[in-house]
Design an enzyme around this catalytic site. Structure first.
Site, PDB file in Angstrom:
ATOM      1  N   GLU A   1      22.042  72.326  34.878  1.00 56.40           N
ATOM      2  CA  GLU A   1      20.953  72.015  33.942  1.00 56.40           C
ATOM      3  C   GLU A   1      20.401  73.297  33.342  1.00 56.40           C
ATOM      4  OE1 GLU A   1      16.456  70.072  33.809  1.00 56.40           O
ATOM      5  OE2 GLU A   1      17.777  69.669  35.510  1.00 56.40           O
TER       6      GLU A   1
ATOM      7  N   LYS B   1      18.312  59.716  53.874  1.00 52.19           N
ATOM      8  CA  LYS B   1      18.926  59.592  52.547  1.00 52.19           C
ATOM      9  C   LYS B   1      18.500  58.336  51.803  1.00 52.19           C
ATOM     10  CE  LYS B   1      22.894  62.120  54.336  1.00 52.19           C
ATOM     11  NZ  LYS B   1      24.309  62.108  54.672  1.00 52.19           N
TER      12      LYS B   1
ATOM     13  N   ASP C   1      23.081  69.303  52.863  1.00 52.30           N
ATOM     14  CA  ASP C   1      23.582  67.983  52.463  1.00 52.30           C
ATOM     15  C   ASP C   1      22.842  67.559  51.195  1.00 52.30           C
ATOM     16  OD1 ASP C   1      24.324  65.343  52.152  1.00 52.30           O
ATOM     17  OD2 ASP C   1      24.200  64.869  54.285  1.00 52.30           O
TER      18      ASP C   1
ATOM     19  N   HIS D   1      13.986  73.752  25.608  1.00 49.95           N
ATOM     20  CA  HIS D   1      15.291  73.120  25.835  1.00 49.95           C
ATOM     21  C   HIS D   1      16.164  73.192  24.588  1.00 49.95           C
ATOM     22  CE1 HIS D   1      15.525  71.183  29.835  1.00 49.95           C
ATOM     23  NE2 HIS D   1      14.219  71.392  29.817  1.00 49.95           N
TER      24      HIS D   1
END
Length: 624
Positions: free
Chosen positions: A272, A404, A480, A581
């Site tokens: 990004e 998760k 993770d 951006h």
């Protein structure tokens, strides 16, 4: 010339002959008994009946009435013998062969046998040519394409290959073969692709051959996916299976960021645009303002097995049993016996009907700790089963951990490392570095991160983009990445500092799950990123204790989140987000003139759109 012998015809074996004399005598006996019983019935049958005047009941003078049941049994036995003996002769093989329903079966079987013989002879004749020519993937038989996808190591086989090529012996030395020969064995099904690393002994070669296999399956080139110059030995059996290569991710670095008086640099892997630059701006604002302070409030990874009892009353008995200190000590001792570094902190029992969810909280040292706590849970449940033999383990993870997945229990009770990071940014730094104002940032944070998230019913999402920074640091340091779900729980608070002018900003993150050993932290690039942070491996040295490096890494993640929140909220408060951006997150063209024109047009459009917006106190005039 002798007639061609039927390959399907088999020599007849001599069959044992029955004893015909005995069968003849037995037949005469059965026939005599059957006929005799009929004659007996005919001679003794009489319809006469006399009435017993004294008892007013009927009686019969015929013996047939009393013999009826035995006669029925006798006739049934005789008839069964007749049908059984004479019925065998009805199944005549010659008659079956002459049946119209069997026309053509012999010819079809004979043709199949002849075809098989021809295929075998052709294979033997072509084997010498095959040995003299190198096998290429394009010349290998490609499995037929169908609507069923090829999954992992499923082998798509061809009937022709199976019938013409003999299987490879188990002791075959695949390492001595050429890549094309190994690929041929894979396509035939003699070798499974998940066995390549063990059979070949060369991990990079195994990946190369597997790529050739899946290029055959997919009918596509995998050249865009790199595979060379990677230490697959570290991956095998630890991090990934059925490896085709690796996916490079751009790695940036931010800092220095002053955390608890120490300067640190933070690696971030992301695709990004603007994320690294924005976070770096936040690091500058924090460090210029005097740095940030961080503290770990709690350190305990959790696992919540689900056990089932015969009744809700028995489930309540388990909860009461665990509440007794002596009983808890038994469970704690069993749990701690499975690890050198892990220590059980608590066990909370939650009942749902006859199910009991046991949420174990464990300090796991410098490891993230999921394997450690799971192993300890199994040992602890063994102790519980000795006291509750009717207990049944449903699942080692009952989803009250919670791992998760978004969950309020992680937001309230915490999981992994619970931290708070705070900083005071002088108003002059807010204006010079962040290009905004303290008032506008406080107001925007309240309206967006607090009220907006509350209206959305968010759990742990009272922040601008904590998940952005958490995921980037996780990818860089071998964590993770799926655990960013709970690790990104964050409450961002902005308010006036004690002096009434500066900005006090803090992030509260109750469930950061990180480790500096285990998982992907041992991979070369990820280990290098941990080196940048100064937390590689287990904590060592004088004055260190187990878990120091993991706790420091959690604080570094929190500091990076604080920097990212500061920078993004400043951009939102000043309405600079779209402009930045458009400037930094757009792919440039090869033509310089076109690039300049595109950039100028984009900036012009942004300027026009922003200028046309209605001004508020949180949107200062940008035209000056």
């Amino acid at each position: 010339m002798n007639p061609k012998k039927d390959p399907l015809e088999k020599p007849l074996k001599s069959q044992p002959q029955p004893k015909w004399a005995v069968l003849q005598v037995l037949n005469f006996v059965v026939i005599g008994v059957f006929v005799g019983s009929i004659i007996f019935c005919a001679l003794h049958f009489s319809p006469r009946h006399t009435l017993d005047q004294n008892s007013s009941s009927y009686s019969s003078n015929s013996p047939l009435t009393n013999m009826f049941f035995p006669l029925m049994v006798l006739w049934s036995v005789c008839l069964a013998y007749f049908f059984g003996f004479f019925g065998i002769s009805l199944l005549d093989t010659d008659s079956l062969k002459s049946s119209p329903s069997s026309y053509g079966l012999d010819e079809m079987a004979r043709d199949a046998q002849l075809s098989l013989s021809e295929n075998v002879s052709n294979t033997s004749s072509s084997s010498s040519n095959t040995n003299n020519s190198r096998i290429t993937p394009s010349s290998l038989p490609v499995p037929p394409i169908n609507d069923v996808p090829v999954i992992c190591s499923d082998v798509v086989k061809s009937t022709a290959i199976e019938s013409t090529i003999p299987p490879v012996d188990e002791d075959t030395d695949f390492a001595a073969m050429e890549d094309e020969e190994v690929l041929s064995s894979l396509l035939r099904g003699d070798l499974k692709d998940h066995q390549l690393e063990k059979k070949l002994g060369d991990y990079e070669r195994a990946v190369r051959v597997r790529r050739g296999l899946y290029e055959q399956y997919l009918n596509k080139s995998l050249d865009l996916i790199p595979y060379e110059h990677f230490d697959y030995k570290k991956v095998f059996g630890a991090n990934c299976e059925i490896v085709l290569g690796y996916v490079p991710i751009p790695l940036g670095i931010v800092g220095p960021l002053t955390i608890n008086g120490e300067l640190v640099y933070i690696p971030m892997a992301t695709t990004e645009g603007c994320l690294v630059a924005s976070t770096n701006r936040g690091c500058k604002a924090i460090s210029v303002g005097g740095g940030c302070c961080s503290v770990v409030l709690k350190d305990a990874i959790t696992r919540a097995p689900c056990v089932r009892m015969p009744s809700a009353m028995r489930a309540a008995a388990v909860k009461r049993w665990l509440g007794i200190q002596e009983n808890y000590k038994q469970v704690e001792e069993a749990f701690n016996s499975t690890t050198n570094y892990g220590r059980l902190e608590s066990v909370e029992a939650t009942i749902a009907g006859r199910n009991v969810y046991l949420r174990f909280s464990c300090m796991s040292g410098d490891a993230m700790g999921m394997n450690m706590v799971s192993k300890g849970c199994l040992k602890a449940i063994d102790v519980l089963e000795t006291h509750f033999p009717d207990m049944v383990l449903v699942a080692i993870s009952g989803n009250m951990c919670t791992d998760k997945k978004p969950a309020a229990i992680n937001w309230i009770l915490g999981r992994g490392k619970s931290i708070v990071v705070e900083a005071v940014i002088p108003d002059c730094v807010v204006k010079s570095v962040l290009k905004s104002s303290v008032h506008d940032m406080i107001e925007t944070n309240k309206q967006k991160n607090h009220i907006g998230s509350a209206m959305a019913g968010s759990i742990g999402g009272f922040n601008a983009h904590a998940a952005n920074i958490v995921t980037a640091v996780f990818l860089a340091t071998g964590q993770d990445p799926a655990q960013n779900v709970e690790s990104s729980n964050c409450l961002t608070i902005m308010e006036y500092a004690e002096d009434g002018k500066s900005l006090h900003v803090s992030v509260t993150m109750p469930s950061i799950e990180v480790g500096t050993v285990g998982g992907g932290t041992h991979l070369p690039a990820q280990a290098g990123c941990l080196d940048i942070c100064g937390v590689r491996g287990a904590a060592k040295g004088a004055g260190s204790s187990p878990g120091d490096n993991a706790r420091k890494l959690a604080q570094i993640v929190g500091g990076a989140v604080l920097a990212g929140e500061l920078s993004l909220m400043a951009a939102l408060a000043a309405n600079h987000l779209v402009r930045s951006h458009m400037q930094h997150n757009r792919k440039t063209t090869t033509d310089d003139s076109t690039a300049s024109s595109t950039e100028h047009t984009a900036h012009s459009n942004v300027h026009i759109n922003i200028s046309s917006l209605r001004k508020t106190s949180s949107m200062p005039d940008l035209s000056t």
